[in-house]
Design an enzyme around this catalytic site. Structure first.
Site, PDB file in Angstrom:
ATOM      1  N   TYR A  44       0.806  -1.222   0.000  1.00 44.01           N
ATOM      2  CA  TYR A  44       0.000   0.000   0.000  1.00 44.01           C
ATOM      3  C   TYR A  44       0.837   1.269   0.000  1.00 44.01           C
ATOM      4  CZ  TYR A  44       0.538  -0.873   5.041  1.00 44.01           C
ATOM      5  OH  TYR A  44       1.034  -1.170   6.299  1.00 44.01           O
ATOM      6  N   GLY A  47       1.399   3.466  -3.323  1.00 47.11           N
ATOM      7  CA  GLY A  47       0.459   4.476  -3.797  1.00 47.11           C
ATOM      8  C   GLY A  47      -0.086   5.383  -2.713  1.00 47.11           C
ATOM      9  N   HIS A  48       0.312   5.192  -1.464  1.00 46.94           N
ATOM     10  CA  HIS A  48      -0.256   5.972  -0.335  1.00 46.94           C
ATOM     11  C   HIS A  48       0.848   6.428   0.601  1.00 46.94           C
ATOM     12  CE1 HIS A  48      -2.928   6.833   3.159  1.00 46.94           C
ATOM     13  NE2 HIS A  48      -3.828   7.010   2.222  1.00 46.94           N
ATOM     14  N   PHE A  49       1.580   7.288   0.358  1.00 44.84           N
ATOM     15  CA  PHE A  49       1.782   8.089  -0.834  1.00 44.84           C
ATOM     16  C   PHE A  49       3.247   7.923  -1.221  1.00 44.84           C
ATOM     17  CE2 PHE A  49      -1.497  10.045   1.789  1.00 44.84           C
ATOM     18  CZ  PHE A  49      -2.560  10.124   0.905  1.00 44.84           C
ATOM     19  N   VAL A  54       2.323   6.854   4.248  1.00 41.75           N
ATOM     20  CA  VAL A  54       1.497   6.880   5.454  1.00 41.75           C
ATOM     21  C   VAL A  54       0.595   5.647   5.411  1.00 41.75           C
ATOM     22  CG1 VAL A  54      -0.307   8.149   6.701  1.00 41.75           C
ATOM     23  CG2 VAL A  54       1.501   9.410   5.518  1.00 41.75           C
TER      24      VAL A  54
END
Length: 141
Positions: A44, A47-49, A54
């Protein structure tokens, strides 16, 4: 203490969605204390971020729910079953969870009524509260 293989004997979750690494303490049908070692290699974070990784709040809540599910599904009457999420109330996010953090997850089962249950979860990093929420679930096969 339960390691991840022992947790897999209780929960149906598997990589990449098993969100807890250890259970430090367990009182079946009452409460559990778990640990998630937050690593930069988690999918994750791509893409986050990408420029400021985070941990998504929804995954912190999922981690709390999985700890609660260990507490519930460790009870004799619920072994071999699945706890399905049915609700989240009063979720509060107080601090960001970052790669390298050790997320301490505690969930207390507050009420069980037939196949439905309720819990209260809190997540900490370095003894600081980062998230809390009331959760509800239904137990099925």
């Amino acid at each position: 203490m339960l390691n991840q293989e022992q947790i897999k004997a209780i929960l149906p979750h598997r990589d990449p969605f098993l969100m807890i690494d250890e259970i430090k303490s367990l009182e079946p049908l009452k409460k559990a204390l778990g640990v998630k070692y937050v690593k930069l290699t988690e999918d994750y974070f791509k893409g986050h971020f990408p420029s400021k990784p985070v941990m998504p709040g929804v995954l912190i809540i999922e981690s709390l729910a999985q700890v609660g599910a260990v507490a519930l599904l460790s009870g004799e009457a619920y072994q071999g079953k699945i706890a399905f999420f049915t609700g989240i109330e009063s979720a509060k996010f107080r601090k960001s969870v970052l790669p390298g953090d050790t997320l301490i997850l505690e969930c207390e089962i507050t009420k069980i009524r037939g196949p439905f249950g309720f819990g209260y979860g809190r997540a900490y990093v370095n003894d600081e509260l980062v998230c809390e929420a009331n959760i509800s679930f239904a137990v099925g096969n």
